[in-house]
Design a protein around this motif. Structure first.
Motif, PDB file in Angstrom:
ATOM      1  N   LYS A  14       0.823  -1.222   0.000  1.00  0.00           N
ATOM      2  CA  LYS A  14       0.000   0.000   0.000  1.00  0.00           C
ATOM      3  C   LYS A  14       0.851   1.263   0.000  1.00  0.00           C
ATOM      4  O   LYS A  14       0.474   2.274  -0.555  1.00  0.00           O
ATOM      5  N   GLY A  15       2.015   1.201   0.635  1.00  0.00           N
ATOM      6  CA  GLY A  15       2.868   2.373   0.747  1.00  0.00           C
ATOM      7  C   GLY A  15       3.771   2.608  -0.440  1.00  0.00           C
ATOM      8  O   GLY A  15       4.403   3.667  -0.541  1.00  0.00           O
ATOM      9  N   HIS A  16       3.839   1.646  -1.356  1.00  0.00           N
ATOM     10  CA  HIS A  16       4.770   1.752  -2.484  1.00  0.00           C
ATOM     11  C   HIS A  16       4.558   3.014  -3.310  1.00  0.00           C
ATOM     12  O   HIS A  16       5.514   3.663  -3.718  1.00  0.00           O
ATOM     13  N   HIS A  17       3.316   3.388  -3.550  1.00  0.00           N
ATOM     14  CA  HIS A  17       3.015   4.520  -4.429  1.00  0.00           C
ATOM     15  C   HIS A  17       2.868   5.848  -3.694  1.00  0.00           C
ATOM     16  O   HIS A  17       2.566   6.861  -4.315  1.00  0.00           O
ATOM     17  N   LEU A  18       3.095   5.848  -2.376  1.00  0.00           N
ATOM     18  CA  LEU A  18       2.984   7.087  -1.613  1.00  0.00           C
ATOM     19  C   LEU A  18       4.195   7.986  -1.848  1.00  0.00           C
ATOM     20  O   LEU A  18       5.298   7.506  -2.108  1.00  0.00           O
ATOM     21  N   ASP A  19       3.984   9.277  -1.744  1.00  0.00           N
ATOM     22  CA  ASP A  19       5.076  10.246  -1.772  1.00  0.00           C
ATOM     23  C   ASP A  19       5.432  10.603  -0.334  1.00  0.00           C
ATOM     24  O   ASP A  19       4.563  10.584   0.544  1.00  0.00           O
ATOM     25  N   PRO A  20       6.691  10.955  -0.067  1.00  0.00           N
ATOM     26  CA  PRO A  20       7.063  11.363   1.296  1.00  0.00           C
ATOM     27  C   PRO A  20       6.293  12.607   1.733  1.00  0.00           C
ATOM     28  O   PRO A  20       6.168  13.558   0.976  1.00  0.00           O
ATOM     29  N   VAL A  21       5.739  12.566   2.948  1.00  0.00           N
ATOM     30  CA  VAL A  21       5.002  13.713   3.477  1.00  0.00           C
ATOM     31  C   VAL A  21       5.798  14.462   4.537  1.00  0.00           C
ATOM     32  O   VAL A  21       5.450  15.580   4.886  1.00  0.00           O
ATOM     33  N   VAL A  22       6.854  13.846   5.054  1.00  0.00           N
ATOM     34  CA  VAL A  22       7.730  14.485   6.024  1.00  0.00           C
ATOM     35  C   VAL A  22       9.163  14.299   5.529  1.00  0.00           C
ATOM     36  O   VAL A  22       9.532  13.212   5.095  1.00  0.00           O
ATOM     37  N   LYS A  86      -2.038   2.796  13.442  1.00  0.00           N
ATOM     38  CA  LYS A  86      -3.467   2.592  13.201  1.00  0.00           C
ATOM     39  C   LYS A  86      -4.300   3.486  14.113  1.00  0.00           C
ATOM     40  O   LYS A  86      -4.006   3.609  15.310  1.00  0.00           O
ATOM     41  N   ARG A  87      -5.315   4.112  13.528  1.00  0.00           N
ATOM     42  CA  ARG A  87      -6.260   4.916  14.317  1.00  0.00           C
ATOM     43  C   ARG A  87      -7.188   3.997  15.092  1.00  0.00           C
ATOM     44  O   ARG A  87      -7.504   2.893  14.647  1.00  0.00           O
ATOM     45  N   GLU A  88      -7.646   4.479  16.232  1.00  0.00           N
ATOM     46  CA  GLU A  88      -8.580   3.704  17.046  1.00  0.00           C
ATOM     47  C   GLU A  88      -9.942   3.591  16.347  1.00  0.00           C
ATOM     48  O   GLU A  88     -10.562   2.539  16.368  1.00  0.00           O
ATOM     49  N   GLU A  89     -10.383   4.697  15.753  1.00  0.00           N
ATOM     50  CA  GLU A  89     -11.692   4.720  15.087  1.00  0.00           C
ATOM     51  C   GLU A  89     -11.507   5.093  13.628  1.00  0.00           C
ATOM     52  O   GLU A  89     -10.598   5.830  13.268  1.00  0.00           O
ATOM     53  N   ASP A  90     -12.390   4.578  12.786  1.00  0.00           N
ATOM     54  CA  ASP A  90     -12.418   4.960  11.372  1.00  0.00           C
ATOM     55  C   ASP A  90     -11.093   4.684  10.665  1.00  0.00           C
ATOM     56  O   ASP A  90     -10.597   5.503   9.906  1.00  0.00           O
ATOM     57  N   SER A  91     -10.530   3.521  10.907  1.00  0.00           N
ATOM     58  CA  SER A  91      -9.259   3.160  10.309  1.00  0.00           C
ATOM     59  C   SER A  91      -9.457   2.592   8.909  1.00  0.00           C
ATOM     60  O   SER A  91     -10.395   1.847   8.663  1.00  0.00           O
ATOM     61  N   GLU A  92      -8.559   2.938   8.015  1.00  0.00           N
ATOM     62  CA  GLU A  92      -8.572   2.361   6.663  1.00  0.00           C
ATOM     63  C   GLU A  92      -8.023   0.949   6.670  1.00  0.00           C
ATOM     64  O   GLU A  92      -8.186   0.206   5.721  1.00  0.00           O
ATOM     65  N   PHE A  93      -7.351   0.564   7.757  1.00  0.00           N
ATOM     66  CA  PHE A  93      -6.642  -0.701   7.822  1.00  0.00           C
ATOM     67  C   PHE A  93      -7.261  -1.643   8.846  1.00  0.00           C
ATOM     68  O   PHE A  93      -6.550  -2.339   9.570  1.00  0.00           O
ATOM     69  N   ASP A  94      -8.595  -1.708   8.911  1.00  0.00           N
ATOM     70  CA  ASP A  94      -9.259  -2.576   9.871  1.00  0.00           C
ATOM     71  C   ASP A  94      -9.027  -4.045   9.568  1.00  0.00           C
ATOM     72  O   ASP A  94      -9.110  -4.889  10.446  1.00  0.00           O
ATOM     73  N   ASN A  95      -8.749  -4.377   8.312  1.00  0.00           N
ATOM     74  CA  ASN A  95      -8.574  -5.780   7.937  1.00  0.00           C
ATOM     75  C   ASN A  95      -7.171  -6.309   8.257  1.00  0.00           C
ATOM     76  O   ASN A  95      -6.878  -7.459   8.013  1.00  0.00           O
ATOM     77  N   LEU A  96      -6.282  -5.482   8.817  1.00  0.00           N
ATOM     78  CA  LEU A  96      -4.944  -5.959   9.188  1.00  0.00           C
ATOM     79  C   LEU A  96      -4.981  -6.658  10.528  1.00  0.00           C
ATOM     80  O   LEU A  96      -5.601  -6.313  11.436  1.00  0.00           O
TER      81      LEU A  96
END
Length: 96
Positions: A14-22, A86-96
């Motif tokens: 999932k992270g392969h196509h991300l650009d650096p944000v920091v 991972k966020r506690e609520e409303d996570s995009e990665f709940d299936n991990l």
């Protein structure tokens, strides 16, 4: 709890196509960098960080950022680190 190998593999994909944000500059990991990283993790959960030459090695800088923000260091490839928290609520990665 630490990530399993299967979870790391999925996050790397999932992270392969991300650009650096920091971007960590020559001053190294400062409070400002840690604040920006925390905010980016709150917003995106999975982020790339570019680490340039500084007072710490790239391994030390990535480990310090992960520890200070409560994130997992998914991968360190060259000068690019992939961090996940991972966020506690409303996570995009709940299936991990």
């Amino acid at each position: 709890m630490p990530l399993t190998g299967k979870q790391r593999r999925a996050l790397r994909a999932k992270g392969h196509h991300l650009d650096p944000v920091v971007i960590v500059g020559q001053s190294g990991v400062t409070e400002g960098i840690l604040g920006a990283t925390t905010q980016a993790l709150n917003d995106h959960e999975l982020i790339k960080v570019k680490i340039h030459e500084g007072p710490e090695t790239r391994q030390e800088a990535a480990a310090r950022m992960a520890q200070s923000t409560g994130a997992e260091l998914v991968q360190l490839l060259g000068r690019t680190a992939l961090l996940f928290r991972k966020r506690e609520e409303d996570s995009e990665f709940d299936n991990l």
